[in-house]
Design a protein around this motif. Structure first.
Motif, PDB file in Angstrom:
ATOM      1  N   ALA A  81     -32.686  24.304  87.941  1.00 50.13           N
ATOM      2  CA  ALA A  81     -31.468  23.784  88.350  1.00 50.13           C
ATOM      3  C   ALA A  81     -31.359  25.261  88.752  1.00 50.13           C
ATOM      4  CB  ALA A  81     -30.471  22.952  87.710  1.00 50.13           C
ATOM      5  N   THR A  82     -31.641  26.056  88.306  1.00 55.57           N
ATOM      6  CA  THR A  82     -31.364  27.777  88.827  1.00 55.57           C
ATOM      7  C   THR A  82     -31.585  27.718  89.990  1.00 55.57           C
ATOM      8  OG1 THR A  82     -32.889  28.854  87.991  1.00 55.57           O
ATOM      9  CG2 THR A  82     -30.738  28.198  86.738  1.00 55.57           C
ATOM     10  N   ILE A  83     -32.126  27.566  90.740  1.00 57.98           N
ATOM     11  CA  ILE A  83     -33.800  27.983  91.616  1.00 57.98           C
ATOM     12  C   ILE A  83     -32.068  27.093  93.540  1.00 57.98           C
ATOM     13  CG2 ILE A  83     -34.966  27.730  93.712  1.00 57.98           C
ATOM     14  CD1 ILE A  83     -36.459  27.043  91.094  1.00 57.98           C
ATOM     15  N   LYS A  84     -31.803  28.480  93.978  1.00 65.30           N
ATOM     16  CA  LYS A  84     -31.322  28.262  95.657  1.00 65.30           C
ATOM     17  C   LYS A  84     -31.978  27.325  96.901  1.00 65.30           C
ATOM     18  CE  LYS A  84     -27.202  30.620  93.733  1.00 65.30           C
ATOM     19  NZ  LYS A  84     -26.172  31.956  93.819  1.00 65.30           N
ATOM     20  N   TRP A  85     -31.154  26.191  97.043  1.00 67.43           N
ATOM     21  CA  TRP A  85     -32.578  25.647  98.087  1.00 67.43           C
ATOM     22  C   TRP A  85     -31.530  25.414  99.434  1.00 67.43           C
ATOM     23  CZ3 TRP A  85     -31.386  20.632  98.396  1.00 67.43           C
ATOM     24  CH2 TRP A  85     -31.114  20.164  97.452  1.00 67.43           C
ATOM     25  N   ARG A  86     -32.350  25.178 100.425  1.00 62.30           N
ATOM     26  CA  ARG A  86     -31.666  24.573 101.742  1.00 62.30           C
ATOM     27  C   ARG A  86     -33.056  23.493 102.491  1.00 62.30           C
ATOM     28  NH1 ARG A  86     -30.110  29.032 105.078  1.00 62.30           N
ATOM     29  NH2 ARG A  86     -27.810  29.012 103.832  1.00 62.30           N
ATOM     30  N   LEU A  87     -31.863  22.487 102.950  1.00 62.60           N
ATOM     31  CA  LEU A  87     -33.556  21.444 103.857  1.00 62.60           C
ATOM     32  C   LEU A  87     -32.462  21.385 104.316  1.00 62.60           C
ATOM     33  CD1 LEU A  87     -33.273  18.737 100.608  1.00 62.60           C
ATOM     34  CD2 LEU A  87     -35.265  20.627 101.128  1.00 62.60           C
ATOM     35  N   ALA A  88     -33.616  20.530 105.934  1.00 63.26           N
ATOM     36  CA  ALA A  88     -33.136  20.190 107.002  1.00 63.26           C
ATOM     37  C   ALA A  88     -32.991  18.680 106.937  1.00 63.26           C
ATOM     38  CB  ALA A  88     -34.396  20.472 108.420  1.00 63.26           C
ATOM     39  N   GLY A  89     -34.289  18.128 107.852  1.00 59.29           N
ATOM     40  CA  GLY A  89     -34.486  16.396 107.531  1.00 59.29           C
ATOM     41  C   GLY A  89     -32.632  15.565 107.831  1.00 59.29           C
ATOM     42  N   THR A  90     -33.012  14.339 108.239  1.00 62.60           N
ATOM     43  CA  THR A  90     -32.146  13.103 108.455  1.00 62.60           C
ATOM     44  C   THR A  90     -31.613  13.183 107.349  1.00 62.60           C
ATOM     45  OG1 THR A  90     -33.070  11.405 107.063  1.00 62.60           O
ATOM     46  CG2 THR A  90     -33.718  12.122 109.662  1.00 62.60           C
ATOM     47  N   ALA A  91     -29.960  12.827 107.798  1.00 66.11           N
ATOM     48  CA  ALA A  91     -29.214  12.430 106.714  1.00 66.11           C
ATOM     49  C   ALA A  91     -29.562  11.601 105.680  1.00 66.11           C
ATOM     50  CB  ALA A  91     -27.286  12.041 106.922  1.00 66.11           C
ATOM     51  N   PHE A  92     -30.507  10.710 105.881  1.00 70.92           N
ATOM     52  CA  PHE A  92     -31.014   9.573 104.703  1.00 70.92           C
ATOM     53  C   PHE A  92     -31.682  10.718 103.780  1.00 70.92           C
ATOM     54  CE2 PHE A  92     -34.395   6.552 103.115  1.00 70.92           C
ATOM     55  CZ  PHE A  92     -33.416   6.129 102.600  1.00 70.92           C
ATOM     56  N   GLN A  93     -32.815  11.404 104.695  1.00 70.10           N
ATOM     57  CA  GLN A  93     -33.707  12.479 103.664  1.00 70.10           C
ATOM     58  C   GLN A  93     -33.397  12.963 103.339  1.00 70.10           C
ATOM     59  OE1 GLN A  93     -36.129  13.834 107.508  1.00 70.10           O
ATOM     60  NE2 GLN A  93     -37.647  12.391 106.487  1.00 70.10           N
ATOM     61  N   ARG A  94     -31.297  13.760 103.367  1.00 73.38           N
ATOM     62  CA  ARG A  94     -31.227  14.751 102.550  1.00 73.38           C
ATOM     63  C   ARG A  94     -30.644  13.783 101.431  1.00 73.38           C
ATOM     64  NH1 ARG A  94     -29.282  16.543 107.593  1.00 73.38           N
ATOM     65  NH2 ARG A  94     -27.467  16.010 106.952  1.00 73.38           N
ATOM     66  N   LYS A  95     -29.585  12.587 101.963  1.00 71.97           N
ATOM     67  CA  LYS A  95     -29.588  11.190 100.965  1.00 71.97           C
ATOM     68  C   LYS A  95     -30.361  10.928  99.737  1.00 71.97           C
ATOM     69  CE  LYS A  95     -26.813   7.579  99.887  1.00 71.97           C
ATOM     70  NZ  LYS A  95     -26.375   6.332 100.587  1.00 71.97           N
ATOM     71  N   ILE A  96     -32.040  10.694  99.425  1.00 70.55           N
ATOM     72  CA  ILE A  96     -32.708  10.535  98.562  1.00 70.55           C
ATOM     73  C   ILE A  96     -32.463  12.342  98.211  1.00 70.55           C
ATOM     74  CG2 ILE A  96     -35.164  10.284  98.649  1.00 70.55           C
ATOM     75  CD1 ILE A  96     -33.148   7.669  99.668  1.00 70.55           C
ATOM     76  N   TRP A  97     -33.198  12.912  98.846  1.00 70.96           N
ATOM     77  CA  TRP A  97     -33.807  14.259  98.304  1.00 70.96           C
ATOM     78  C   TRP A  97     -32.650  14.762  97.299  1.00 70.96           C
ATOM     79  CZ3 TRP A  97     -35.263  16.338 103.775  1.00 70.96           C
ATOM     80  CH2 TRP A  97     -36.147  15.578 103.763  1.00 70.96           C
ATOM     81  N   THR A  98     -31.572  14.740  97.167  1.00 65.83           N
ATOM     82  CA  THR A  98     -30.387  14.901  96.503  1.00 65.83           C
ATOM     83  C   THR A  98     -30.701  14.070  95.415  1.00 65.83           C
ATOM     84  OG1 THR A  98     -29.315  16.413  98.417  1.00 65.83           O
ATOM     85  CG2 THR A  98     -28.199  15.345  96.598  1.00 65.83           C
ATOM     86  N   ALA A  99     -30.581  13.105  95.583  1.00 68.43           N
ATOM     87  CA  ALA A  99     -31.152  11.546  94.437  1.00 68.43           C
ATOM     88  C   ALA A  99     -31.222  11.964  93.237  1.00 68.43           C
ATOM     89  CB  ALA A  99     -30.876  10.854  94.878  1.00 68.43           C
TER      90      ALA A  99
END
Length: 175
Positions: A81-99
């Motif tokens: 949880a301490t690691i800062k990250w950045r993603l691209a992808g579609t809005a749907f993919q980002r929703k899944i990855w965040t979940a």
């Protein structure tokens, strides 16, 4: 795909109990991909799909990222949880990855259960596809998704790594 390609990215290597991890860092020092040395081709393909053309150059990852991952592999499961990250992808993919980041260490969830949790009960296959396109293995814990029957299914870096990660987190598999 992200409209702002990242261009030049740094890549570092971190030895872990399950192989050498490739850590891809953007210009702001944020993690944008993590995969295994033996899956570098897959990682590059995911980066291209999500960011367009990118070039990788050897570069040391920020201390915080290396320390967070090392701590995880040494047993501090919360350190991810301490690691800062950045993603691209579609809005749907980002929703899944965040979940995925909300599935606690030591627990698993089926693809269907995650789809239902996101009020998309019929989207389990789409959840599976998004999960498979996750460019930041371990930190965005796609390994915590399992089959509805409790079995290990699909992991881009191999089922043995998935089995190891889940056992490391204290998961006892039914199958």
């Amino acid at each position: 795909m992200n409209a702002n390609p990242l261009g030049l990215l740094g890549v570092d290597r971190l030895d872990t109990p399950i192989g050498t991890a490739l850590l891809v860092i953007d210009g702001d020092g944020l993690l944008c991909a993590l995969d295994w040395e033996d899956h570098e081709t897959r990682m590059r393909q995911l980066l291209r799909l999500q960011h367009g053309t990118v070039a990788l150059r050897d570069s040391r990852a920020p201390r915080e990222i290396r320390a967070g991952l090392s701590a995880y592999f040494e047993g501090d499961l919360a350190s991810l949880a301490t690691i800062k990250w950045r993603l691209a992808g579609t809005a749907f993919q980002r929703k899944i990855w965040t979940a995925l980041t909300r599935i606690p260490p030591g627990t698993t969830m089926s693809y269907g259960a995650l789809a239902a949790q996101l009020d998309m009960p019929k989207a389990m296959r789409a959840v599976g596809h998004a999960n498979g396109a996750n460019p930041i293995s371990v930190v965005i814990p796609c390994h915590r998704l399992i089959g509805a029957d409790g079995s290990l299914v699909k992991y881009g870096s191999g089922l043995e790594r998935k089995r190891w990660l889940l056992a490391h987190e204290g998961v006892t598999l039914a199958r």
